[in-house]
Design a protein around this motif. Structure first.
Motif, PDB file in Angstrom:
ATOM      1  N   LEU A 222      -7.498   3.649  -0.979  1.00 26.89           N
ATOM      2  CA  LEU A 222      -6.713   4.441  -0.028  1.00 26.89           C
ATOM      3  C   LEU A 222      -6.411   3.676   1.255  1.00 26.89           C
ATOM      4  CD1 LEU A 222      -8.241   8.000  -0.487  1.00 26.89           C
ATOM      5  CD2 LEU A 222      -6.214   7.008  -1.561  1.00 26.89           C
ATOM      6  N   ASN A 223      -7.156   2.593   1.501  1.00 33.18           N
ATOM      7  CA  ASN A 223      -6.846   1.763   2.668  1.00 33.18           C
ATOM      8  C   ASN A 223      -5.448   1.162   2.568  1.00 33.18           C
ATOM      9  OD1 ASN A 223      -7.645   0.172   5.157  1.00 33.18           O
ATOM     10  ND2 ASN A 223      -7.198  -1.492   3.732  1.00 33.18           N
ATOM     11  N   MET A 224      -4.940   1.034   1.338  1.00 31.32           N
ATOM     12  CA  MET A 224      -3.567   0.555   1.172  1.00 31.32           C
ATOM     13  C   MET A 224      -2.601   1.478   1.917  1.00 31.32           C
ATOM     14  SD  MET A 224      -1.348   0.066  -2.341  1.00 31.32           S
ATOM     15  CE  MET A 224      -2.246  -1.356  -2.950  1.00 31.32           C
ATOM     16  N   LEU A 225      -2.799   2.791   1.803  1.00 30.52           N
ATOM     17  CA  LEU A 225      -1.940   3.742   2.502  1.00 30.52           C
ATOM     18  C   LEU A 225      -2.182   3.682   4.011  1.00 30.52           C
ATOM     19  CD1 LEU A 225      -2.203   6.859   0.144  1.00 30.52           C
ATOM     20  CD2 LEU A 225      -0.692   4.859  -0.025  1.00 30.52           C
ATOM     21  N   ALA A 226      -3.451   3.525   4.403  1.00 26.02           N
ATOM     22  CA  ALA A 226      -3.768   3.410   5.832  1.00 26.02           C
ATOM     23  C   ALA A 226      -3.100   2.167   6.418  1.00 26.02           C
ATOM     24  CB  ALA A 226      -5.281   3.347   6.023  1.00 26.02           C
ATOM     25  N   ARG A 227      -3.050   1.101   5.637  1.00 24.25           N
ATOM     26  CA  ARG A 227      -2.383  -0.117   6.112  1.00 24.25           C
ATOM     27  C   ARG A 227      -0.900   0.144   6.346  1.00 24.25           C
ATOM     28  NH1 ARG A 227      -1.764  -6.087   3.118  1.00 24.25           N
ATOM     29  NH2 ARG A 227      -0.560  -7.000   4.827  1.00 24.25           N
ATOM     30  N   LEU A 228      -0.252   0.823   5.409  1.00 19.64           N
ATOM     31  CA  LEU A 228       1.172   1.122   5.583  1.00 19.64           C
ATOM     32  C   LEU A 228       1.387   2.012   6.806  1.00 19.64           C
ATOM     33  CD1 LEU A 228       2.247   1.656   1.861  1.00 19.64           C
ATOM     34  CD2 LEU A 228       2.682  -0.342   3.300  1.00 19.64           C
ATOM     35  N   ASN A 229       0.485   2.955   7.030  1.00 20.01           N
ATOM     36  CA  ASN A 229       0.590   3.776   8.242  1.00 20.01           C
ATOM     37  C   ASN A 229       0.513   2.905   9.492  1.00 20.01           C
ATOM     38  OD1 ASN A 229       0.768   6.105   6.721  1.00 20.01           O
ATOM     39  ND2 ASN A 229      -1.322   6.788   7.142  1.00 20.01           N
ATOM     40  N   ARG A 230      -0.444   1.974   9.505  1.00 13.67           N
ATOM     41  CA  ARG A 230      -0.643   1.133  10.687  1.00 13.67           C
ATOM     42  C   ARG A 230       0.519   0.175  10.918  1.00 13.67           C
ATOM     43  NH1 ARG A 230      -5.991   0.781   8.531  1.00 13.67           N
ATOM     44  NH2 ARG A 230      -5.465  -1.204   7.528  1.00 13.67           N
ATOM     45  N   GLU A 231       1.016  -0.419   9.821  1.00 16.81           N
ATOM     46  CA  GLU A 231       1.921  -1.555   9.987  1.00 16.81           C
ATOM     47  C   GLU A 231       3.396  -1.208   9.892  1.00 16.81           C
ATOM     48  OE1 GLU A 231       0.800  -5.190   8.071  1.00 16.81           O
ATOM     49  OE2 GLU A 231      -1.342  -4.728   8.186  1.00 16.81           O
ATOM     50  N   ILE A 232       3.747  -0.115   9.220  1.00 17.14           N
ATOM     51  CA  ILE A 232       5.171   0.238   9.155  1.00 17.14           C
ATOM     52  C   ILE A 232       5.428   1.656   9.667  1.00 17.14           C
ATOM     53  CG2 ILE A 232       5.581  -1.361   7.236  1.00 17.14           C
ATOM     54  CD1 ILE A 232       5.819   1.099   5.385  1.00 17.14           C
ATOM     55  N   GLY A 233       4.377   2.332  10.142  1.00 13.51           N
ATOM     56  CA  GLY A 233       4.572   3.653  10.726  1.00 13.51           C
ATOM     57  C   GLY A 233       4.830   4.763   9.735  1.00 13.51           C
ATOM     58  N   SER A 234       4.417   4.587   8.476  1.00 13.40           N
ATOM     59  CA  SER A 234       4.530   5.691   7.517  1.00 13.40           C
ATOM     60  C   SER A 234       3.510   6.773   7.889  1.00 13.40           C
ATOM     61  CB  SER A 234       4.293   5.189   6.087  1.00 13.40           C
ATOM     62  OG  SER A 234       3.056   4.507   5.987  1.00 13.40           O
ATOM     63  N   ASP A 235       3.587   7.913   7.229  1.00 17.24           N
ATOM     64  CA  ASP A 235       2.715   9.023   7.634  1.00 17.24           C
ATOM     65  C   ASP A 235       1.932   9.603   6.450  1.00 17.24           C
ATOM     66  OD1 ASP A 235       4.860  10.185   6.348  1.00 17.24           O
ATOM     67  OD2 ASP A 235       5.238  11.709   7.877  1.00 17.24           O
ATOM     68  N   PHE A 236       1.337   8.730   5.642  1.00 14.06           N
ATOM     69  CA  PHE A 236       0.487   9.193   4.553  1.00 14.06           C
ATOM     70  C   PHE A 236      -0.710   9.951   5.129  1.00 14.06           C
ATOM     71  CE2 PHE A 236       2.573   5.537   2.535  1.00 14.06           C
ATOM     72  CZ  PHE A 236       2.890   6.056   1.288  1.00 14.06           C
ATOM     73  N   ASP A 237      -0.963  11.125   4.605  1.00 12.27           N
ATOM     74  CA  ASP A 237      -2.169  11.875   4.924  1.00 12.27           C
ATOM     75  C   ASP A 237      -3.204  11.489   3.871  1.00 12.27           C
ATOM     76  OD1 ASP A 237      -4.201  13.672   5.347  1.00 12.27           O
ATOM     77  OD2 ASP A 237      -3.010  15.469   4.943  1.00 12.27           O
ATOM     78  N   LEU A 238      -4.167  10.651   4.251  1.00 13.09           N
ATOM     79  CA  LEU A 238      -5.095  10.107   3.264  1.00 13.09           C
ATOM     80  C   LEU A 238      -5.895  11.198   2.564  1.00 13.09           C
ATOM     81  CD1 LEU A 238      -4.241   7.468   4.643  1.00 13.09           C
ATOM     82  CD2 LEU A 238      -6.601   6.681   4.413  1.00 13.09           C
ATOM     83  N   ALA A 239      -6.129  12.330   3.239  1.00 19.70           N
ATOM     84  CA  ALA A 239      -6.868  13.430   2.617  1.00 19.70           C
ATOM     85  C   ALA A 239      -6.077  14.078   1.489  1.00 19.70           C
ATOM     86  CB  ALA A 239      -7.232  14.473   3.672  1.00 19.70           C
TER      87      ALA A 239
END
Length: 329
Positions: A222-239
Motif C-alpha cells: 500500500l506504500n505504492m499508493l502513499a508514494r503516488l499521493n506524496r509525489e503526484i498529489g493523488s488522493d488514494f485513501d489507503l484505508a
C-alpha cells in the motif's frame, strides 16, 4: 555530504520526475485489468519496508539465500575466478554482496546499480568501510534498461552481473528472457551472470511468505499508493484498499494485487479513476521455478547454466550462467 553528492547524482536525478510518475499511473490505471509497475514500491520508505519484510519469519527467501551464501560463497568465488568486475543489479542492503566479496580473488571493481538513491548511498558506505581497497563505482539507474557501465580502474578478466534475491521472478517469462538477453550483452563474451532463483515448493510456504502475520508486506504494497499521493498529489485513501497475494499453481507464481474495498474514484492529475468494489490493481508477480524451468528460460536468452548452488533444503538457488555453447570450466 548528501546522498546526491556521494553517489554522483544531481538532486533532480534522485527520483523520476512527477510528470513521469503521473503518466505511469494514468496509463496503468486506464488498463483493463488495472496495473501499476512494481518499481513504484521502491521509494525510500518502500526500500526500508522491504528490508523489514526480509526479517519476517515467514519470508524464507532471504534466510535460505543467506544460508546458501554462508555455505557456498567460497566455491562461488572460485568459480568466478580472479580479476572480476562485479556489477550488482538492485544492490539493496548489500549483505549477500559482502559475503561474496570476502571470497573474491583480486576483484577489479564493484558497480552497484540501484534505482533508489538512498539505499545506494547506504550500501556503498557500508561496503567501503569493510572493503576500503575495492574501487566502488555506484550507478543510479533502472537495471531493466540498457546500462552504460563506468570504465573500470583496470581491465577485468570478466564482468559478472550479480542479481541476488529472486528479482528475476518479478518478470513475466518474455520479459525475463529480454532482461537476460540484455544482461548477456552487458557481461561481454567472457562474462557471466550470478543470479538468485526461488524454487518451486509447497504453495502454503510460498503464500505465507507474501502474507506475513505482522502485516509488513501489506504496508509495503500500500506504500505504492502513499508514494503516488506524496509525489503526484493523488488522493488514494489507503484505508479503502487491501493487499492480496495468492499463489497461482498453473502459472507457478505469486500474484500480488491492491484490492479496492468499495466503489470509489481517485484523482490522478486532472483525471478521475473509478474503481469498483473488489476491483484489483495488479502490482507484482513473483515467479517460482524448477531447475529445469529456469534452464529452459536461460536457453531462450542464449545462456547456459554452468553451476547451481542450493541451500540444504533446496528452497532457493544461486545459478551461474554463461553464453550458450561455451565449454564447461
Amino acid at each position: 555530504m548528501n546522498s546526491a553528492q556521494t553517489c554522483g547524482l544531481r538532486d533532480d536525478e534522485r527520483r523520476p520526475p512527477a510528470s513521469e510518475l503521473l503518466e505511469v499511473a494514468r496509463r496503468g490505471l486506464a488498463l483493463k485489468p488495472k496495473r501499476l509497475p512494481s518499481w513504484l514500491f521502491y521509494d525510500e520508505r518502500g526500500s526500508a519496508l522491504f528490508e523489514q519484510i526480509c526479517e519476517q519469519p515467514e519470508y524464507y527467501l532471504t534466510r535460505c539465500e543467506i544460508a546458501l551464501m554462508d555455505e557456498h560463497a567460497g566455491d562461488i568465488a572460485d568459480s568466478l575466478g580472479s580479476d572480476v568486475r562485479l556489477v550488482e543489479y538492485g544492490s539493496g542492503s548489500g549483505r549477500k554482496t559482502r559475503m561474496l566479496l570476502r571470497h573474491l580473488h583480486q576483484p577489479v571493481s564493484y558497480v552497484p546499480v540501484e534505482i533508489s538513491p538512498e539505499p545506494l548511498q547506504q550500501s556503498v558506505q557500508r561496503l567501503t568501510r569493510e572493503f576500503p581497497q575495492l574501487p566502488s563505482q555506484p550507478l543510479y539507474a533502472d537495471f531493466s534498461k540498457p546500462l552504460r557501465l563506468p570504465i573500470p580502474p583496470r581491465a577485468p578478466r570478466r564482468t559478472v552481473l550479480y542479481f541476488p534475491g529472486s528479482t528475476i521472478g518479478n518478470f513475466e517469462a518474455h520479459d525475463a528472457v529480454a532482461l537476460l538477453r540484455k544482461m548477456r550483452n552487458e557481461m561481454g563474451d567472457a562474462g557471466g551472470i550470478l543470479i538468485g532463483v526461488d524454487l518451486k515448493k509447497d504453495p502454503v510456504v510460498i503464500e505465507a511468505a507474501y502474507n506475513d502475520a505482522a502485516g509488513v508486506t501489506a504496508e509495503f504494497t500500500l506504500n505504492m499508493l502513499a508514494r503516488l499521493n506524496r509525489e503526484i498529489g493523488s488522493d488514494f485513501d489507503l484505508a479503502a484498499f487491501a493487499h492480496r497475494a495468492r499463489y497461482n499453481p498453473m502459472a507457478g507464481r505469486i500474484e500480488t494485487h491492491i484490492v479496492s474495498r468499495r466503489e470509489q474514484q481517485v484523482a490522478i492529475g486532472r483525471h478521475k479513476v473509478r474503481l469498483g468494489a473488489d476491483e484489483t490493481i495488479q502490482v507484482e508477480y513473483s515467479c517460482k521455478y524448477s531447475l529445469e524451468d529456469f534452464a529452459a528460460l536461460a536457453d531462450k536468452a542464449g545462456l547456459a547454466v554452468q553451476r547451481v548452488w542450493t541451500d540444504s533444503q533446496r528452497m532457493f538457488s544461486v545459478q551461474y550462467l554463461v553464453r550458450a555453447g561455451l565449454p564447461a570450466r
